[in-house]
Scaffold this motif. Structure first.
Motif, PDB file in Angstrom:
ATOM      1  N   ARG A  29      -7.944  -0.617  -2.096  1.00 21.46           N
ATOM      2  CA  ARG A  29      -7.795  -0.933  -0.681  1.00 21.46           C
ATOM      3  C   ARG A  29      -6.890  -2.154  -0.547  1.00 21.46           C
ATOM      4  O   ARG A  29      -6.940  -3.058  -1.379  1.00 21.46           O
ATOM      5  CB  ARG A  29      -9.148  -1.261  -0.044  1.00 21.46           C
ATOM      6  CG  ARG A  29     -10.181  -0.144  -0.071  1.00 21.46           C
ATOM      7  CD  ARG A  29     -11.470  -0.613   0.591  1.00 21.46           C
ATOM      8  NE  ARG A  29     -12.489   0.416   0.623  1.00 21.46           N
ATOM      9  CZ  ARG A  29     -13.389   0.613  -0.355  1.00 21.46           C
ATOM     10  NH1 ARG A  29     -13.387  -0.170  -1.423  1.00 21.46           N
ATOM     11  NH2 ARG A  29     -14.284   1.572  -0.247  1.00 21.46           N
TER      12      ARG A  29
ATOM     13  N   VAL B   4      -5.658  -5.478   1.754  1.00 24.00           N
ATOM     14  CA  VAL B   4      -5.958  -6.419   2.843  1.00 24.00           C
ATOM     15  C   VAL B   4      -4.701  -7.262   3.077  1.00 24.00           C
ATOM     16  O   VAL B   4      -4.381  -8.139   2.274  1.00 24.00           O
ATOM     17  CB  VAL B   4      -7.149  -7.326   2.488  1.00 24.00           C
ATOM     18  CG1 VAL B   4      -7.403  -8.314   3.633  1.00 24.00           C
ATOM     19  CG2 VAL B   4      -8.393  -6.503   2.193  1.00 24.00           C
TER      20      VAL B   4
ATOM     21  N   ALA C  51     -15.103  -5.679   0.634  1.00 24.67           N
ATOM     22  CA  ALA C  51     -13.722  -5.546   1.097  1.00 24.67           C
ATOM     23  C   ALA C  51     -13.608  -5.912   2.580  1.00 24.67           C
ATOM     24  O   ALA C  51     -12.653  -6.571   3.005  1.00 24.67           O
ATOM     25  CB  ALA C  51     -13.221  -4.120   0.867  1.00 24.67           C
ATOM     26  N   THR C  52     -14.608  -5.517   3.376  1.00 24.17           N
ATOM     27  CA  THR C  52     -14.619  -5.847   4.797  1.00 24.17           C
ATOM     28  C   THR C  52     -14.764  -7.347   5.004  1.00 24.17           C
ATOM     29  O   THR C  52     -14.077  -7.950   5.856  1.00 24.17           O
ATOM     30  CB  THR C  52     -15.766  -5.108   5.506  1.00 24.17           C
ATOM     31  OG1 THR C  52     -15.562  -3.697   5.375  1.00 24.17           O
ATOM     32  CG2 THR C  52     -15.827  -5.473   6.979  1.00 24.17           C
TER      33      THR C  52
ATOM     34  N   ILE D 114      -9.539 -13.169   5.649  1.00 27.12           N
ATOM     35  CA  ILE D 114      -8.079 -13.290   5.784  1.00 27.12           C
ATOM     36  C   ILE D 114      -7.686 -13.390   7.256  1.00 27.12           C
ATOM     37  O   ILE D 114      -6.829 -14.194   7.635  1.00 27.12           O
ATOM     38  CB  ILE D 114      -7.375 -12.096   5.107  1.00 27.12           C
ATOM     39  CG1 ILE D 114      -7.541 -12.155   3.580  1.00 27.12           C
ATOM     40  CG2 ILE D 114      -5.896 -12.068   5.482  1.00 27.12           C
ATOM     41  CD1 ILE D 114      -6.784 -13.256   2.900  1.00 27.12           C
ATOM     42  N   ARG D 115      -8.327 -12.581   8.094  1.00 28.64           N
ATOM     43  CA  ARG D 115      -8.018 -12.626   9.525  1.00 28.64           C
ATOM     44  C   ARG D 115      -8.328 -14.010  10.099  1.00 28.64           C
ATOM     45  O   ARG D 115      -7.549 -14.571  10.874  1.00 28.64           O
ATOM     46  CB  ARG D 115      -8.806 -11.553  10.271  1.00 28.64           C
ATOM     47  CG  ARG D 115      -8.423 -11.443  11.751  1.00 28.64           C
ATOM     48  CD  ARG D 115      -9.247 -10.383  12.475  1.00 28.64           C
ATOM     49  NE  ARG D 115      -9.112  -9.095  11.814  1.00 28.64           N
ATOM     50  CZ  ARG D 115     -10.158  -8.374  11.390  1.00 28.64           C
ATOM     51  NH1 ARG D 115     -11.385  -8.822  11.546  1.00 28.64           N
ATOM     52  NH2 ARG D 115      -9.962  -7.213  10.817  1.00 28.64           N
TER      53      ARG D 115
ATOM     54  N   GLY E  96      -0.420  -7.626   0.562  1.00 29.73           N
ATOM     55  CA  GLY E  96      -1.732  -8.229   0.683  1.00 29.73           C
ATOM     56  C   GLY E  96      -2.526  -8.155  -0.601  1.00 29.73           C
ATOM     57  O   GLY E  96      -2.010  -7.764  -1.656  1.00 29.73           O
TER      58      GLY E  96
ATOM     59  N   TYR F 110      -1.809  -9.950   4.136  1.00 24.54           N
ATOM     60  CA  TYR F 110      -1.743 -11.365   4.519  1.00 24.54           C
ATOM     61  C   TYR F 110      -0.315 -11.892   4.630  1.00 24.54           C
ATOM     62  O   TYR F 110      -0.117 -13.065   4.953  1.00 24.54           O
ATOM     63  CB  TYR F 110      -2.549 -12.259   3.569  1.00 24.54           C
ATOM     64  CG  TYR F 110      -2.141 -12.258   2.106  1.00 24.54           C
ATOM     65  CD1 TYR F 110      -1.108 -13.057   1.640  1.00 24.54           C
ATOM     66  CD2 TYR F 110      -2.824 -11.486   1.196  1.00 24.54           C
ATOM     67  CE1 TYR F 110      -0.756 -13.073   0.304  1.00 24.54           C
ATOM     68  CE2 TYR F 110      -2.496 -11.495  -0.145  1.00 24.54           C
ATOM     69  CZ  TYR F 110      -1.460 -12.284  -0.595  1.00 24.54           C
ATOM     70  OH  TYR F 110      -1.114 -12.276  -1.926  1.00 24.54           O
TER      71      TYR F 110
ATOM     72  N   SER G 282     -11.486  -8.951   4.262  1.00 25.26           N
ATOM     73  CA  SER G 282     -10.550  -8.699   5.362  1.00 25.26           C
ATOM     74  C   SER G 282     -10.828  -9.637   6.540  1.00 25.26           C
ATOM     75  O   SER G 282      -9.899 -10.208   7.128  1.00 25.26           O
ATOM     76  CB  SER G 282     -10.674  -7.243   5.817  1.00 25.26           C
ATOM     77  OG  SER G 282      -9.801  -6.977   6.895  1.00 25.26           O
ATOM     78  N   HIS G 283     -12.099  -9.818   6.891  1.00 23.59           N
ATOM     79  CA  HIS G 283     -12.452 -10.725   7.981  1.00 23.59           C
ATOM     80  C   HIS G 283     -12.057 -12.169   7.650  1.00 23.59           C
ATOM     81  O   HIS G 283     -11.624 -12.929   8.526  1.00 23.59           O
ATOM     82  CB  HIS G 283     -13.954 -10.652   8.255  1.00 23.59           C
ATOM     83  CG  HIS G 283     -14.392  -9.359   8.869  1.00 23.59           C
ATOM     84  ND1 HIS G 283     -15.707  -8.943   8.924  1.00 23.59           N
ATOM     85  CD2 HIS G 283     -13.670  -8.366   9.465  1.00 23.59           C
ATOM     86  CE1 HIS G 283     -15.777  -7.772   9.522  1.00 23.59           C
ATOM     87  NE2 HIS G 283     -14.561  -7.396   9.852  1.00 23.59           N
TER      88      HIS G 283
ATOM     89  N   SER H 168       0.838  -1.197   0.000  1.00 26.76           N
ATOM     90  CA  SER H 168       0.000   0.000   0.000  1.00 26.76           C
ATOM     91  C   SER H 168       0.875   1.249   0.000  1.00 26.76           C
ATOM     92  O   SER H 168       1.880   1.317   0.710  1.00 26.76           O
ATOM     93  CB  SER H 168      -0.907   0.005   1.230  1.00 26.76           C
ATOM     94  OG  SER H 168      -1.708   1.169   1.265  1.00 26.76           O
TER      95      SER H 168
END
Length: 269
Positions: free
Chosen positions: A105, A107, A234-235, A241-242, A221, A109, A238-239, A96
């Motif tokens: 955006r 994310v 996108a959210t 990947i987490r 990422g 990893y 992200s969740h 980024s």
């Protein structure tokens, strides 16, 4: 009339109960993810199919979210142009920057470091970035549009001013410059140089130099187009990947393509 009121109340109660129940997640439909060949991140297997860390991560995200993610392979320059222009939905193992955040955006990893791979014939007296700068006879190859961290980027700009940086379109082209002696060094992250240990032409032909400050870690990422991937999706990505990190899936993916020590380092983001 009383019966009608009772029925209406019951229906309203049912509607309220239904709206309070968890709703199934909407599948994320069809996306196009652009990949680029680079070391253990994305490479061709013995049978000619594409594999690697990046592909495994994207495949797992698609499986968990119910997406269809179409893979395309291209150069890094064209991928960034596509993300900026809205013709590519997402890409992989990207850094980024303020400029990139305007249209995409990120994310995260994985965490990486850049290293300088010096040809074995380069003098052993070259032990730092300053030593390299002081010798006008040695040149370095990089992949065009790559970022290498603050310290390396400043150093590379000084070398560019001296005409000592060759910008290759992709990883294979950069390695060819190194193999034929056009450059005496290349930049590579650990997941980039790790597969070189298995190549007869490269094994023993270079020294790995770690010249960046200890805190100069690169966090890479998925990069998601703001034009093509909305904030809600996108959210969710992200969740996902987490969750992959927390349940050990990311570690297992890294260990398919790297040794356990390097795989562990990639998790420090």
């Amino acid at each position: 009339m009383l019966l009608r009121l009772i029925l209406c109340g019951a229906l309203l109660g049912l509607n309220g109960w239904a709206s309070a129940q968890p709703q199934p997640q909407r599948a994320c439909g069809h996306l196009r993810s652009a990949f680029y060949e680079y070391g253990a991140l994305y490479y061709k297997a013995a049978d000619g199919s594409w594999t690697g860390i990046d592909k495994d991560v994207v495949d797992e995200v698609a499986r968990r979210l119910g997406c269809t993610i179409e893979a395309i392979t291209d150069s890094r320059v064209r991928i960034w142009a596509g993300l900026n222009g809205g013709t590519v939905d997402m890409s992989v193992s990207s850094l980024s920057t303020p400029e990139r955040e305007k249209f995409a955006r990120m994310v995260p990893y994985l965490a990486e470091r850049n290293y300088v791979l010096l040809h074995k014939d380069v003098s052993a007296s070259i032990r730092s970035m300053d030593d390299f700068l002081a010798d006008p006879n040695i040149k370095i190859g990089v992949i065009k549009s790559f970022r290498h961290g603050k310290a390396y980027d400043v150093w590379l700009d000084r070398l560019r001013a001296q005409g000592r940086v060759y910008e290759a379109p992709d990883y294979e082209a950069m390695l060819r410059l190194f193999k034929v002696g056009r450059v005496q060094a290349v930049m590579a992250i650990s997941s980039g140089w790790y597969p070189l240990l298995k190549q007869d032409q490269m094994n023993g032909n270079y020294r790995i130099m770690d010249w960046a400050p200890p805190k100069d870690v690169l966090v890479g990422g998925l990069i998601l187009s703001r034009q093509r991937v909305d904030e809600a999706l996108a959210t969710r990505i992200s969740h996902t990947i987490r969750a992959m990190r927390e349940d050990g899936t990311l570690r297992r993916i890294f260990e398919r393509h790297l040794d356990a020590e390097l795989a562990s380092r990639l998790l420090h983001f």
